[in-house]
Each structure stands twice: as C-alpha cells, then as structure tokens.
Scaffold this motif. Structure first.
Motif, short mmCIF file in Angstrom:
data_model
loop_
_atom_site.label_atom_id
_atom_site.label_comp_id
_atom_site.label_asym_id
_atom_site.label_seq_id
_atom_site.Cartn_x
_atom_site.Cartn_y
_atom_site.Cartn_z
N SER A 142 0.86 -1.18 0.00
CA SER A 142 0.00 0.00 0.00
C SER A 142 0.89 1.23 0.00
O SER A 142 2.02 1.20 0.52
CB SER A 142 -0.95 0.00 1.19
N ILE A 143 0.37 2.29 -0.60
CA ILE A 143 1.15 3.52 -0.75
C ILE A 143 0.26 4.69 -0.36
O ILE A 143 -0.84 4.85 -0.88
CB ILE A 143 1.62 3.72 -2.21
N ARG A 144 0.75 5.50 0.55
CA ARG A 144 0.00 6.69 1.00
C ARG A 144 0.25 7.84 0.01
O ARG A 144 1.36 8.02 -0.47
CB ARG A 144 0.46 7.09 2.39
N GLY A 145 -0.83 8.55 -0.28
CA GLY A 145 -0.71 9.70 -1.16
C GLY A 145 -2.00 10.50 -1.18
O GLY A 145 -2.97 10.14 -0.51
N GLU A 146 -2.00 11.56 -1.95
CA GLU A 146 -3.22 12.34 -2.11
C GLU A 146 -4.26 11.49 -2.84
O GLU A 146 -3.90 10.64 -3.67
CB GLU A 146 -2.92 13.62 -2.90
N LEU A 147 -5.53 11.73 -2.56
CA LEU A 147 -6.61 10.91 -3.10
C LEU A 147 -6.56 10.81 -4.62
O LEU A 147 -6.62 9.70 -5.17
CB LEU A 147 -7.98 11.46 -2.65
#
Length: 124
Positions: free
Chosen positions: A51-56
């Motif tokens: 999983s990768i966190r980022g802006e929607l």
C-alpha cells in the motif's frame, strides 16, 4: 490522504486466489474489508501485498493505471463454481486473477512506485 493498495484474497473454502487493486481513505487497508461493511469479506483471508500513501487523486490515478494494465479477467461466480452470488460486492470490478509471473511483476511495480513516492516525500 488516502492509500492505493494491492491485496491478495484467498477463499477460505476453495483456497482459490485472486487479487484486487484499489484505494481507500482508511489508514489500515484491512479496515476497508471489515465484514461490518459486507459479511462476505469474512469468506476470505485478505493479505495486503503493498500500500502507498498519497493524495486521493494520485491514489485513484495509480489504481486506474494498474487496472488498465491488468483488467478484470474473472467473474467470481464462475471462478468459484459454487452457489454464492457476488452482486453488489464492493470492489468487484477491480478483481483479477494473476499467474505467478504476473503477480511478481505487479508486486515489483507497486514497490517501485512506493519507492518513488517515498523518495519524493523525503525530498530525494
């Protein structure tokens, strides 16, 4: 913030495996598949591969790229060959069967995107 993810679903009855790309606003990807949202999630062992966190919007774009490279190629009713139905099963359009080589390619690509995203976040 959001997360884009790649998960493995293993049916607890048949042991058949499929994968899913998606995005969620949840900080824990597995929370997205809590049986309180749909009891049918309890029929699977669900494993987040990456999983990768980022802006929607960015997460949505990454999901769309992977879905276009690896489009849905199974229908769960046919794949499992039993009497279960999957109407209105959230995320059904993002499921895909991958052979071992495809799985490794997707996993590697996801981790490369993650490394790039982490590098950008850290100013590299």
């Amino acid at each position: 913030m959001a997360k884009v993810y790649f998960c493995r679903f293993t049916d607890k009855t048949t042991r058949k495996v499929f994968y899913k790309f998606g995005h969620t606003s949840k900080s824990d990807v597995l929370e997205r598949f809590d049986p309180k949202y749909d009891i049918r999630y309890s029929e699977f062992a669900i494993e987040p591969i990456c999983s990768i966190r980022g802006e929607l919007v960015w997460c949505q774009q990454i999901e769309e790229i992977f879905k276009s490279l690896y489009p849905k190629n199974i229908w769960l009713e046919e794949y499992f060959g039993d009497d279960r139905t999957w109407d209105n099963f959230s995320g059904i359009t993002e499921v895909v069967y991958l052979d071992t080589d495809e799985y490794h390619r997707v996993r590697t690509a996801f981790y490369k995107v993650k490394q790039l995203q982490d590098g950008l976040r850290n100013g590299e």
